[in-house]
Design a protein around this motif. Structure first.
Motif, PDB file in Angstrom:
ATOM      1  N   TYR A   1      33.991  41.988 112.092  1.00  0.00           N
ATOM      2  CA  TYR A   1      34.027  40.642 112.653  1.00  0.00           C
ATOM      3  C   TYR A   1      32.830  39.825 112.179  1.00  0.00           C
ATOM      4  O   TYR A   1      32.925  38.611 111.989  1.00  0.00           O
ATOM      5  CB  TYR A   1      34.045  40.694 114.183  1.00  0.00           C
ATOM      6  CG  TYR A   1      33.992  39.324 114.805  1.00  0.00           C
ATOM      7  CD1 TYR A   1      35.136  38.539 114.894  1.00  0.00           C
ATOM      8  CD2 TYR A   1      32.792  38.797 115.272  1.00  0.00           C
ATOM      9  CE1 TYR A   1      35.091  37.270 115.430  1.00  0.00           C
ATOM     10  CE2 TYR A   1      32.734  37.521 115.811  1.00  0.00           C
ATOM     11  CZ  TYR A   1      33.888  36.766 115.887  1.00  0.00           C
ATOM     12  OH  TYR A   1      33.834  35.502 116.406  1.00  0.00           O
ATOM     13  N   GLY A   2      31.694  40.495 111.965  1.00  0.00           N
ATOM     14  CA  GLY A   2      30.483  39.809 111.516  1.00  0.00           C
ATOM     15  C   GLY A   2      30.598  39.221 110.125  1.00  0.00           C
ATOM     16  O   GLY A   2      29.756  38.401 109.731  1.00  0.00           O
ATOM     17  N   LEU A   3      31.625  39.614 109.359  1.00  0.00           N
ATOM     18  CA  LEU A   3      31.836  39.023 108.031  1.00  0.00           C
ATOM     19  C   LEU A   3      32.517  37.668 108.109  1.00  0.00           C
ATOM     20  O   LEU A   3      32.515  36.920 107.130  1.00  0.00           O
ATOM     21  CB  LEU A   3      32.691  39.966 107.167  1.00  0.00           C
ATOM     22  CG  LEU A   3      32.096  41.328 106.805  1.00  0.00           C
ATOM     23  CD1 LEU A   3      33.072  42.109 105.941  1.00  0.00           C
ATOM     24  CD2 LEU A   3      30.772  41.170 106.071  1.00  0.00           C
ATOM     25  N   LEU A   4      33.102  37.347 109.261  1.00  0.00           N
ATOM     26  CA  LEU A   4      33.828  36.089 109.393  1.00  0.00           C
ATOM     27  C   LEU A   4      32.949  34.859 109.154  1.00  0.00           C
ATOM     28  O   LEU A   4      33.407  33.910 108.498  1.00  0.00           O
ATOM     29  CB  LEU A   4      34.489  36.021 110.770  1.00  0.00           C
ATOM     30  CG  LEU A   4      35.505  34.899 110.995  1.00  0.00           C
ATOM     31  CD1 LEU A   4      36.624  34.972 109.962  1.00  0.00           C
ATOM     32  CD2 LEU A   4      36.084  34.973 112.406  1.00  0.00           C
ATOM     33  N   PRO A   5      31.693  34.813 109.643  1.00  0.00           N
ATOM     34  CA  PRO A   5      30.851  33.641 109.329  1.00  0.00           C
ATOM     35  C   PRO A   5      30.633  33.435 107.835  1.00  0.00           C
ATOM     36  O   PRO A   5      30.540  32.284 107.379  1.00  0.00           O
ATOM     37  CB  PRO A   5      29.537  33.962 110.047  1.00  0.00           C
ATOM     38  CG  PRO A   5      29.930  34.867 111.171  1.00  0.00           C
ATOM     39  CD  PRO A   5      31.049  35.692 110.625  1.00  0.00           C
TER      40      PRO A   5
ATOM     41  N   PHE B   1      42.185  31.669 111.635  1.00  0.00           N
ATOM     42  CA  PHE B   1      40.878  32.062 112.141  1.00  0.00           C
ATOM     43  C   PHE B   1      40.180  30.913 112.860  1.00  0.00           C
ATOM     44  O   PHE B   1      39.414  31.125 113.792  1.00  0.00           O
ATOM     45  CB  PHE B   1      40.010  32.596 110.998  1.00  0.00           C
ATOM     46  CG  PHE B   1      40.439  33.943 110.513  1.00  0.00           C
ATOM     47  CD1 PHE B   1      40.057  35.093 111.195  1.00  0.00           C
ATOM     48  CD2 PHE B   1      41.250  34.069 109.409  1.00  0.00           C
ATOM     49  CE1 PHE B   1      40.467  36.345 110.777  1.00  0.00           C
ATOM     50  CE2 PHE B   1      41.661  35.315 108.973  1.00  0.00           C
ATOM     51  CZ  PHE B   1      41.276  36.461 109.655  1.00  0.00           C
ATOM     52  N   VAL B   2      40.435  29.683 112.411  1.00  0.00           N
ATOM     53  CA  VAL B   2      39.902  28.531 113.125  1.00  0.00           C
ATOM     54  C   VAL B   2      40.562  28.426 114.501  1.00  0.00           C
ATOM     55  O   VAL B   2      39.892  28.166 115.510  1.00  0.00           O
ATOM     56  CB  VAL B   2      40.129  27.241 112.305  1.00  0.00           C
ATOM     57  CG1 VAL B   2      39.753  26.015 113.124  1.00  0.00           C
ATOM     58  CG2 VAL B   2      39.307  27.281 111.020  1.00  0.00           C
TER      59      VAL B   2
ATOM     60  N   PHE C   1      42.236  38.947 116.816  1.00  0.00           N
ATOM     61  CA  PHE C   1      41.520  38.877 115.545  1.00  0.00           C
ATOM     62  C   PHE C   1      42.383  39.468 114.432  1.00  0.00           C
ATOM     63  O   PHE C   1      42.527  38.878 113.352  1.00  0.00           O
ATOM     64  CB  PHE C   1      40.196  39.639 115.672  1.00  0.00           C
ATOM     65  CG  PHE C   1      39.324  39.585 114.453  1.00  0.00           C
ATOM     66  CD1 PHE C   1      39.098  38.395 113.785  1.00  0.00           C
ATOM     67  CD2 PHE C   1      38.710  40.736 113.972  1.00  0.00           C
ATOM     68  CE1 PHE C   1      38.285  38.340 112.671  1.00  0.00           C
ATOM     69  CE2 PHE C   1      37.899  40.695 112.866  1.00  0.00           C
ATOM     70  CZ  PHE C   1      37.687  39.498 112.209  1.00  0.00           C
ATOM     71  N   GLN C   2      42.986  40.605 114.687  1.00  0.00           N
ATOM     72  CA  GLN C   2      43.865  41.220 113.700  1.00  0.00           C
ATOM     73  C   GLN C   2      45.148  40.423 113.521  1.00  0.00           C
ATOM     74  O   GLN C   2      45.683  40.339 112.415  1.00  0.00           O
ATOM     75  CB  GLN C   2      44.179  42.659 114.111  1.00  0.00           C
ATOM     76  CG  GLN C   2      42.993  43.612 113.967  1.00  0.00           C
ATOM     77  CD  GLN C   2      43.349  45.042 114.333  1.00  0.00           C
ATOM     78  OE1 GLN C   2      43.843  45.298 115.417  1.00  0.00           O
ATOM     79  NE2 GLN C   2      43.090  45.967 113.423  1.00  0.00           N
ATOM     80  N   LYS C   3      45.637  39.831 114.596  1.00  0.00           N
ATOM     81  CA  LYS C   3      46.836  38.995 114.490  1.00  0.00           C
ATOM     82  C   LYS C   3      46.568  37.764 113.622  1.00  0.00           C
ATOM     83  O   LYS C   3      47.429  37.339 112.838  1.00  0.00           O
ATOM     84  CB  LYS C   3      47.308  38.588 115.878  1.00  0.00           C
ATOM     85  CG  LYS C   3      47.965  39.716 116.662  1.00  0.00           C
ATOM     86  CD  LYS C   3      48.092  39.382 118.136  1.00  0.00           C
ATOM     87  CE  LYS C   3      49.017  38.238 118.386  1.00  0.00           C
ATOM     88  NZ  LYS C   3      49.195  37.967 119.835  1.00  0.00           N
ATOM     89  N   ALA C   4      45.382  37.190 113.733  1.00  0.00           N
ATOM     90  CA  ALA C   4      45.027  36.046 112.891  1.00  0.00           C
ATOM     91  C   ALA C   4      44.997  36.462 111.421  1.00  0.00           C
ATOM     92  O   ALA C   4      45.477  35.734 110.541  1.00  0.00           O
ATOM     93  CB  ALA C   4      43.681  35.483 113.320  1.00  0.00           C
ATOM     94  N   ALA C   5      44.429  37.647 111.151  1.00  0.00           N
ATOM     95  CA  ALA C   5      44.387  38.144 109.778  1.00  0.00           C
ATOM     96  C   ALA C   5      45.793  38.385 109.242  1.00  0.00           C
ATOM     97  O   ALA C   5      46.090  38.090 108.070  1.00  0.00           O
ATOM     98  CB  ALA C   5      43.566  39.433 109.714  1.00  0.00           C
ATOM     99  N   PHE C   6      46.671  38.907 110.093  1.00  0.00           N
ATOM    100  CA  PHE C   6      48.047  39.147 109.670  1.00  0.00           C
ATOM    101  C   PHE C   6      48.740  37.834 109.305  1.00  0.00           C
ATOM    102  O   PHE C   6      49.466  37.754 108.300  1.00  0.00           O
ATOM    103  CB  PHE C   6      48.819  39.863 110.782  1.00  0.00           C
ATOM    104  CG  PHE C   6      50.268  40.095 110.453  1.00  0.00           C
ATOM    105  CD1 PHE C   6      50.653  41.187 109.699  1.00  0.00           C
ATOM    106  CD2 PHE C   6      51.243  39.200 110.884  1.00  0.00           C
ATOM    107  CE1 PHE C   6      51.993  41.401 109.384  1.00  0.00           C
ATOM    108  CE2 PHE C   6      52.572  39.405 110.573  1.00  0.00           C
ATOM    109  CZ  PHE C   6      52.954  40.507 109.819  1.00  0.00           C
ATOM    110  N   LEU C   7      48.529  36.790 110.102  1.00  0.00           N
ATOM    111  CA  LEU C   7      49.128  35.493 109.789  1.00  0.00           C
ATOM    112  C   LEU C   7      48.619  34.963 108.447  1.00  0.00           C
ATOM    113  O   LEU C   7      49.391  34.438 107.640  1.00  0.00           O
ATOM    114  CB  LEU C   7      48.813  34.489 110.893  1.00  0.00           C
ATOM    115  CG  LEU C   7      49.557  34.651 112.219  1.00  0.00           C
ATOM    116  CD1 LEU C   7      49.086  33.617 113.224  1.00  0.00           C
ATOM    117  CD2 LEU C   7      51.055  34.549 112.012  1.00  0.00           C
ATOM    118  N   SER C   8      47.318  35.094 108.205  1.00  0.00           N
ATOM    119  CA  SER C   8      46.745  34.627 106.939  1.00  0.00           C
ATOM    120  C   SER C   8      47.360  35.363 105.760  1.00  0.00           C
ATOM    121  O   SER C   8      47.744  34.754 104.748  1.00  0.00           O
ATOM    122  CB  SER C   8      45.228  34.816 106.950  1.00  0.00           C
ATOM    123  OG  SER C   8      44.620  34.001 107.927  1.00  0.00           O
TER     124      SER C   8
END
Length: 438
Positions: A139-143, A197-198, A368-375
């Motif tokens: 999660y810390g890689l998101l910034p 993610f936004v 968080f994982q659901k957002a990644a899946f959508l992307s």
């Protein structure tokens, strides 16, 4: 105050992701910026993996898929008996013998295939490096990702506000046409990939106002970029993200209504952008697909070697479709990979999609994982009409998103998290685990 040693792995891989978004937006082959990103990614991932004291286990199915993908590329640059190619491809694509007449390569352009091997190896190494991090570090890689998106957004905003001539030359080894990308469609892909993610940041991290401002900025940039696919996918990913993610957030129904009103206005602007562009019915993506399919029919067993689409496409191109502007990609990632890798590449693509669906069935509790899946899902949809994963910036982003989806540490953390219920304690609302004493 120095950071804990274990945190440097996050900073190292985060810097790779940020750097790729700054200089990895080119699409041409042989760019020194891409080579730099690839080398840094491989070295950084190796350091991160070797320094991880308590690494997270990586699913065996994912490791096997990565191994088979790399092995397929390596097989294309290994000299094989010429007899194996008898009747499998046209004579014009047999190529010259290697050292002796009895050997041939699957790849019709070994140099380009080696470039693709380094490209895939770097993306795979970065993916494995992120997979070995702890859940909080992932999660810390998101910034770092957000910083890369912001830099591209600012560059795009400056370009679109200055003049009609927005091309920038000399700063990077490719001409910058949108944001920090050579291709406006790929710039649009980065924008809509960041939308889930936004939305997640606004709904689940307590930053609804800043998330809403960021979402509006992304949608306006998509309109300014003028990519038809980007505008449509950006609209779709916004609607789906709000519906898909808001079910587990504290956002009110009124806020959802306001967001949909804003999206309605955006639809009108999107339609104006699309309708204003002339679509050539004779020479376009449909023609690219038909010609690519002709090549696949004659090379479906072995493929022609990754990175060799442009060379092979010219052989099957109709005489009436030859113009000054040449076709460098199929604008359909699946057809292009099937032409270059043959039936084995098609099987690996199908296996990846199956693994992705199985992973989705396990991540339904983590937003968080659901957002990644959508992307990832919408990037795969975009690949039907373009080639976004051929840029280092989006390839590293794709690797990061997949690492979030397949990361067992995030899934296990959610499965161990107790279910909370709301209780009234002396007039105050509290959330306590199910079964706990009240």
């Amino acid at each position: 105050m120095s950071a804990r040693p274990s945190e440097w792995d996050k900073y190292l891989l985060g810097s790779v992701l940020f750097t790729s978004l700054l200089i990895g937006g080119g699409t041409a082959s042989g760019l020194y910026t891409d080579t730099l990103v690839e080398i840094v990614a491989i070295v950084s991932a190796a350091i991160a993996v070797s320094r991880t004291s308590t690494p997270t286990a990586i699913p065996g199915s994912v490791l096997w898929l990565l191994f088979l993908a790399v092995a397929l590329i390596v097989l294309q640059i290994v000299p094989l008996p010429a007899s194996l190619f008898a009747g499998l491809r046209p004579g014009v694509l047999l190529g010259a013998p290697w050292l002796v007449d009895e050997t041939r390569f699957i790849s019709v352009g070994v140099g380009r295939t080696i470039e693709c091997l380094l490209y895939v190896a770097a993306s795979a190494a970065f993916f494995l490096g992120v997979m070995r991090l702890r859940a909080d570090q992932v999660y810390g890689l998101l910034p770092f990702f957000f910083m890369g998106v912001i830099c591209n957004g600012l560059a795009g905003a400056i370009q679109y506000s200055l003049s009609d001539n927005i091309a920038i030359e000399g700063l990077l080894p490719f001409t910058i046409n949108a944001g920090l990308f050579a291709n406006r469609n790929h710039f649009s892909a980065l924008l809509f990939v960041s939308i889930p993610f936004v939305v997640y940041y606004g709904l689940f991290r307590g930053h609804l106002l800043s998330g809403a401002i960021g979402l509006i900025a992304l949608l306006l940039l998509l309109l300014a970029a003028g990519s038809r696919a980007g505008v449509l996918i950006g609209l779709a990913v916004t609607v789906v993200s709000i519906i898909f993610l808001s079910a587990r957030s504290r956002i009110s129904g009124f806020s959802v209504f306001v967001l949909f009103v804003g999206l309605s206005v955006y639809v009108m602007g999107a339609w104006t952008t699309i309708d204003a562009r002339e679509i050539d019915p004779a020479f376009g993506r449909a023609e690219f697909a038909r010609t690519t399919m002709d090549g696949i029919k004659e090379n479906w067993v072995t493929g022609v070697g990754f990175g060799n689409f442009q060379k092979v496409y010219q052989i099957y191109e109709k005489e009436g479709m030859i113009f000054r502007a040449y076709v460098n990609h199929a604008h359909n990632e699946y057809l292009e990979m099937a032409l270059e890798g043959g039936v084995l590449a098609a099987v690996l693509m199908a296996l990846y999609l199956i693994l992705l669906l199985f992973a989705f069935s396990r991540i339904r509790r983590d937003s968080f994982q659901k957002a990644a899946f959508l992307s990832v899902a919408f990037l795969l949809v975009h690949s039907l009409v373009d080639y976004p994963l051929r840029t280092a910036a989006l390839a590293m982003t794709f690797a990061y998103m997949n690492a979030i989806i397949f990361h067992r540490g995030i899934t296990e953390r959610m499965s161990q998290k107790p279910e909370l219920v709301e209780v009234d304690h002396n007039g105050d609302k509290l959330f306590v685990p199910v079964g706990a004493s009240r």
